[in-house]
Write an enzyme that holds these catalytic residues in place. Structure first.
Site, PDB file in Angstrom:
ATOM      1  N   SER A 129      -1.442   3.497  14.251  1.00  0.00           N
ATOM      2  CA  SER A 129      -0.001   3.433  13.568  1.00  0.00           C
ATOM      3  C   SER A 129       1.240   2.940  14.567  1.00  0.00           C
ATOM      4  O   SER A 129       0.976   2.000  15.295  1.00  0.00           O
ATOM      5  CB  SER A 129       0.231   4.873  12.696  1.00  0.00           C
ATOM      6  OG  SER A 129       1.390   4.300  12.015  1.00  0.00           O
ATOM      7  N   ASP A 233      -3.484   0.165   2.163  1.00  0.00           N
ATOM      8  CA  ASP A 233      -2.389   1.118   2.927  1.00  0.00           C
ATOM      9  C   ASP A 233      -1.035   1.096   2.015  1.00  0.00           C
ATOM     10  O   ASP A 233      -0.467   0.015   1.989  1.00  0.00           O
ATOM     11  CB  ASP A 233      -2.291   0.324   4.458  1.00  0.00           C
ATOM     12  CG  ASP A 233      -1.457   1.219   5.324  1.00  0.00           C
ATOM     13  OD1 ASP A 233      -0.558   2.050   4.772  1.00  0.00           O
ATOM     14  OD2 ASP A 233      -1.662   1.119   6.634  1.00  0.00           O
ATOM     15  N   HIS A 267      -4.211   4.015   5.170  1.00  0.00           N
ATOM     16  CA  HIS A 267      -3.599   4.253   6.344  1.00  0.00           C
ATOM     17  C   HIS A 267      -4.324   5.130   7.140  1.00  0.00           C
ATOM     18  O   HIS A 267      -4.551   4.874   8.413  1.00  0.00           O
ATOM     19  CB  HIS A 267      -2.037   4.586   6.397  1.00  0.00           C
ATOM     20  CG  HIS A 267      -1.453   4.481   7.514  1.00  0.00           C
ATOM     21  ND1 HIS A 267      -0.745   3.158   7.891  1.00  0.00           N
ATOM     22  CD2 HIS A 267      -0.807   5.372   8.380  1.00  0.00           C
ATOM     23  CE1 HIS A 267      -0.117   3.284   9.032  1.00  0.00           C
ATOM     24  NE2 HIS A 267      -0.283   4.652   9.279  1.00  0.00           N
TER      25      HIS A 267
END
Length: 314
Positions: A129, A233, A267
């Site tokens: 991320s 996501d 995600h």
């Protein structure tokens, strides 16, 4: 409305207004490293060296969390010395992600390069991320990085994040700094009026032509790259951003960037294989995907990540 959207997006790893930052002790075969101001867990590969090595970094959860430490141990078990680094959120570290010095990662790479059991010509980096954003940035700047893995990364630099005081986030500067100066970033749009945070980020990305300096110059990297993302996501558009990095590198004759995109994953897809039940129990669908899709993505991607590191680092 805008402030509420951004605040809601960063609370996914927190108890509201009181985020828990974890700093796990080293697991089996590991040791704590505090040299040169670092806070890291080091897992040396078994057998006679020198070995390849991988620097691992997490994202907006901060500290040294269990899932990054687990990945470090798994990669160690696959034959690479690993160093998993805390670069914000722990004691005596910055309390929010704003103008965090890229030099923190340089120090960790220096430490690995100087270690007697590490081959300095075979070093990789893996980030998740916001850590994926940093990994692309570092790979474009430091030629010692020979392999870069980004789980749900960004191809642009974004504004910072304040996990302890998310209501103060609007108007924050760049997430990263270099040489004491903020790294150019893409501001959040002020036109958003509702939807998921992924839609908010995508609307902000639509303004990138007005802020081209925010895009990470991946073509300057010496590293091959593997980017992993989920098409569902709901935190940010990880797959469009991964493909944008891939397209930029192709356009500018940069390194080969492979993208692994999974249609029913969100995600939270980084790490070793898990079952659909484990994905459900751990609430990994809170930022998109289905338990089955997340389990399938992790089962497929993880051996490909290990194969990629083996191929790039030898």
């Amino acid at each position: 409305m805008l402030a509420l959207v951004v605040v809601g997006g960063v609370l996914y790893v927190t108890t509201p207004w009181a985020p828990k930052i974890e700093v796990v002790e080293p697991g089996p075969g590991g040791e704590r490293v505090t040299d040169d101001g670092m806070l890291a867990n080091h897992y040396p590969a078994e057998g006679a060296g020198p070995h390849s090595a991988v620097l691992l970094i997490g994202g907006s959860e901060g500290g040294l969390n269990p899932f990054m430490d687990e990945m470090a141990r798994e990669i160690r078990d696959a034959g690479h010395t690993t160093l998993v680094l805390s670069y914000w959120g722990a004691e005596d570290q910055p309390e929010r992600m704003e103008e965090l010095p890229l030099e923190s990662f340089t120090t960790a790479l220096d430490w690995l390069s100087a270690h007697p059991e590490v081959d300095p010509e075979r070093i990789g980096m893996l980030g998740v991320s916001k850590g994926g954003e940093a990994t692309l940035l570092m790979a474009s700047r430091d030629p010692r990085i020979r392999a870069a893995v980004g789980y749900v990364p960004s191809h642009v630099v974004w504004p910072g994040i304040d996990m302890r005081h998310p209501w103060k986030m609007m108007g924050m500067g760049s997430t990263w700094s270099e040489g004491g100066q903020p790294v150019p970033f893409l501001p959040y749009t002020d036109e958003f009026r509702g939807g998921t945070t992924a839609e908010f980020y995508q609307m902000s990305l639509d303004t990138l032509p007005q802020h081209p300096e925010a895009e990470i110059p991946v073509e300057e990297s010496e590293a091959g790259m593997l980017l992993v993302c989920g098409e569902d996501d709901t935190l940010w558009p990880g797959c469009p951003m991964a493909r944008a990095a891939q397209e930029r590198s192709e356009t500018h004759d940069g390194p080969v960037i492979e993208v692994l995109a999974y249609p029913d994953a969100g995600h939270l897809i980084s790490g070793p294989p898990i079952t659909a039940q484990e994905a459900e129990d751990r609430k990994l669908t809170q930022m998109g995907g289905t338990p089955q899709g997340i389990a399938a993505a992790r089962t497929d991607a993880w051996p490909k990540v290990l194969d990629f590191l083996d191929a790039e680092l030898g």
